[in-house]
Design a protein around this motif. Structure first.
Motif, PDB file in Angstrom:
ATOM      1  N   HIS A 176       7.731 -16.996  11.782  1.00  0.00           N
ATOM      2  CA  HIS A 176       8.327 -15.921  10.993  1.00  0.00           C
ATOM      3  C   HIS A 176       8.437 -16.366   9.535  1.00  0.00           C
ATOM      4  CE1 HIS A 176       9.498 -13.205  14.295  1.00  0.00           C
ATOM      5  NE2 HIS A 176       9.688 -14.315  14.994  1.00  0.00           N
ATOM      6  N   TYR A 177       8.019 -15.482   8.632  1.00  0.00           N
ATOM      7  CA  TYR A 177       8.058 -15.783   7.199  1.00  0.00           C
ATOM      8  C   TYR A 177       8.875 -14.750   6.434  1.00  0.00           C
ATOM      9  CZ  TYR A 177       4.674 -19.602   7.066  1.00  0.00           C
ATOM     10  OH  TYR A 177       4.049 -20.818   7.210  1.00  0.00           O
ATOM     11  N   SER A 178       9.465 -15.195   5.327  1.00  0.00           N
ATOM     12  CA  SER A 178      10.132 -14.315   4.369  1.00  0.00           C
ATOM     13  C   SER A 178       9.381 -14.395   3.045  1.00  0.00           C
ATOM     14  CB  SER A 178      11.585 -14.742   4.139  1.00  0.00           C
ATOM     15  OG  SER A 178      12.365 -14.543   5.282  1.00  0.00           O
ATOM     16  N   SER A 179       9.348 -13.282   2.324  1.00  0.00           N
ATOM     17  CA  SER A 179       8.737 -13.261   0.991  1.00  0.00           C
ATOM     18  C   SER A 179       9.807 -12.934  -0.044  1.00  0.00           C
ATOM     19  CB  SER A 179       7.597 -12.243   0.926  1.00  0.00           C
ATOM     20  OG  SER A 179       8.072 -10.953   1.248  1.00  0.00           O
ATOM     21  N   TYR A 180       9.703 -13.575  -1.202  1.00  0.00           N
ATOM     22  CA  TYR A 180      10.695 -13.422  -2.268  1.00  0.00           C
ATOM     23  C   TYR A 180       9.987 -13.191  -3.599  1.00  0.00           C
ATOM     24  CZ  TYR A 180      13.603 -15.916   1.155  1.00  0.00           C
ATOM     25  OH  TYR A 180      14.260 -16.313   2.295  1.00  0.00           O
ATOM     26  N   ALA A 194      10.900  -2.265  -2.090  1.00  0.00           N
ATOM     27  CA  ALA A 194      10.057  -3.363  -1.605  1.00  0.00           C
ATOM     28  C   ALA A 194       9.456  -2.987  -0.261  1.00  0.00           C
ATOM     29  CB  ALA A 194      10.877  -4.639  -1.469  1.00  0.00           C
ATOM     30  N   ARG A 195       8.172  -3.288  -0.082  1.00  0.00           N
ATOM     31  CA  ARG A 195       7.495  -3.051   1.193  1.00  0.00           C
ATOM     32  C   ARG A 195       6.741  -4.318   1.591  1.00  0.00           C
ATOM     33  NH1 ARG A 195       4.692   2.942   0.326  1.00  0.00           N
ATOM     34  NH2 ARG A 195       6.636   4.099  -0.036  1.00  0.00           N
ATOM     35  N   VAL A 196       6.829  -4.664   2.880  1.00  0.00           N
ATOM     36  CA  VAL A 196       6.142  -5.844   3.408  1.00  0.00           C
ATOM     37  C   VAL A 196       5.546  -5.482   4.762  1.00  0.00           C
ATOM     38  CG1 VAL A 196       6.393  -8.212   4.228  1.00  0.00           C
ATOM     39  CG2 VAL A 196       7.673  -7.459   2.215  1.00  0.00           C
ATOM     40  N   SER A 204       7.648  -2.471   6.573  1.00  0.00           N
ATOM     41  CA  SER A 204       9.103  -2.366   6.466  1.00  0.00           C
ATOM     42  C   SER A 204       9.451  -2.095   5.006  1.00  0.00           C
ATOM     43  CB  SER A 204       9.777  -3.651   6.940  1.00  0.00           C
ATOM     44  OG  SER A 204       9.422  -4.736   6.103  1.00  0.00           O
ATOM     45  N   THR A 205      10.512  -1.318   4.778  1.00  0.00           N
ATOM     46  CA  THR A 205      10.883  -0.905   3.428  1.00  0.00           C
ATOM     47  C   THR A 205      12.361  -1.163   3.194  1.00  0.00           C
ATOM     48  OG1 THR A 205       9.238   0.860   3.513  1.00  0.00           O
ATOM     49  CG2 THR A 205      10.912   1.018   1.790  1.00  0.00           C
ATOM     50  N   ARG A 206      12.688  -1.589   1.993  1.00  0.00           N
ATOM     51  CA  ARG A 206      14.089  -1.751   1.616  1.00  0.00           C
ATOM     52  C   ARG A 206      14.230  -1.519   0.119  1.00  0.00           C
ATOM     53  NH1 ARG A 206      15.724  -7.473   0.045  1.00  0.00           N
ATOM     54  NH2 ARG A 206      17.766  -6.852   0.822  1.00  0.00           N
ATOM     55  N   LEU A 207      15.436  -1.232  -0.317  1.00  0.00           N
ATOM     56  CA  LEU A 207      15.740  -1.093  -1.732  1.00  0.00           C
ATOM     57  C   LEU A 207      16.579  -2.280  -2.183  1.00  0.00           C
ATOM     58  CD1 LEU A 207      16.685   2.625  -2.523  1.00  0.00           C
ATOM     59  CD2 LEU A 207      14.536   1.450  -2.937  1.00  0.00           C
ATOM     60  N   GLY A 244      11.130  -8.943   2.182  1.00  0.00           N
ATOM     61  CA  GLY A 244      10.948  -8.557   3.574  1.00  0.00           C
ATOM     62  C   GLY A 244      10.444  -9.724   4.391  1.00  0.00           C
ATOM     63  N   ARG A 245      10.234  -9.475   5.685  1.00  0.00           N
ATOM     64  CA  ARG A 245       9.817 -10.522   6.606  1.00  0.00           C
ATOM     65  C   ARG A 245       8.653 -10.054   7.475  1.00  0.00           C
ATOM     66  NH1 ARG A 245      15.707 -13.072   8.419  1.00  0.00           N
ATOM     67  NH2 ARG A 245      16.417 -13.388   6.275  1.00  0.00           N
TER      68      ARG A 245
END
Length: 293
Positions: A176-180, A194-196, A204-207, A244-245
């Motif tokens: 499992h990876y996270s992006s920053y 942000a979309r990953v 996956s989407t987040r603000l 996201g991850r």
């Protein structure tokens, strides 16, 4: 009857004392056999095993162990002066040196010390940035503390869009990876999307917000309520926020590309001052992110 054991004091990696048993039943095993067993574990486990007995402590230092922990293609990641060094010395060079540049200096790679998982940072020059060639919108600058020769600075944009991709082969499989996004400054009071996800599939989407004063705040948009987390200050003087991850299946038969995007296009007011170093990808840690979509 339980075998009698005795312990001696030994210095650990960080200079602390370790109680190393001076005898154990494992002492009857050949050292190469112990090294082979340890090589199928992890660097963290190797240091735990080193306290079992003197034999384990010696076996853990073997090239057999650290050869397994290093990534494929590592010779291209080290200077010629280290080519004949011990495998353990090369391993910790790859963990502690975050300036190992590849692909003409546009990417930086290193290893996570405790797991040997591969980490990578994509420079601003390796990303797609909307209007990057228009000097009224963006500039390339140099700045102290950056891992790369050039970083990107926003002069004036209303359409803010950054995208980066990475192939599964560039990362450790089954992880499992996270992006920053790694940056300085930022836009205040402006929601960023942000979309990953895998290219061509649902992401996956987040603000989030670049403003450090937004932690714990909520934003109502239509029928949805979005939760904001503030950026974190890094030890290198930059800021980061998780985009996201994803899970990297890896393997020879898997060559997916993961895309990470950062977009602010709905509010068309002008933005300036943002400085982008790049997008960093490293093994994920809990707890899970709040995401939607």
């Amino acid at each position: 009857m339980m075998a009698e054991t005795h312990s001696v004091e030994s210095k650990g990696e960080g200079g602390g004392d370790l109680n190393v048993l001076d005898w154990s039943p494992f002492d009857t095993m050949p050292e190469d056999c112990i090294s082979n067993i340890v090589s199928f574990t992890s660097p963290r486990d190797a240091y735990v095993f080193a306290v079992v007995s003197k034999t384990f402590a010696s076996a853990v230092k073997s090239d057999i162990v650290w050869e397994k922990f290093r990534p494929p293609g590592y010779p291209s990641m080290i200077p010629p002066s280290l080519a004949s060094s011990s495998k353990i010395k090369i391993y910790f060079y790859l963990c502690n040196n975050h300036l190992v540049l590849i692909e003409d200096g546009k990417k930086c790679v290193w290893l996570e010390k405790t797991s040997s998982k591969r980490c990578i940072m994509l420079s601003a020059e390796s990303l797609y940035i909307k209007w990057i060639n228009d000097t009224h919108c963006w500039d390339w600058i140099t700045i102290p503390g950056s891992r790369f020769e050039r970083v990107a600075k926003v002069n004036d944009v209303c359409w803010f869009e950054i995208r980066g991709t990475i192939n599964t082969h560039e990362l450790s499989p089954r992880n499992h990876y996270s992006s920053y996004i790694v940056f300085k400054e930022g836009f205040t009071d402006l929601p960023i999307e942000a979309r990953v996800g895998v290219v061509g599939k649902q992401a996956s989407t987040r603000l989030f917000c670049f403003d450090v004063a937004t932690d714990g705040q909520f934003l109502k948009r239509g029928r949805r309520t979005w939760y904001f987390e503030k950026p974190k200050e890094r030890e290198d003087g930059w800021r980061e926020i998780e985009l996201g991850r994803f899970f990297n299946k890896g393997g020879l038969m898997n060559s997916d590309e993961f895309e990470m995007s950062v977009i602010a296009t709905e509010l068309r007011h002008w933005k300036s001052g943002f400085i982008l170093q790049g997008i960093e990808i490293r093994p994920a840690t809990l707890p899970r992110l709040r995401t939607v979509g």
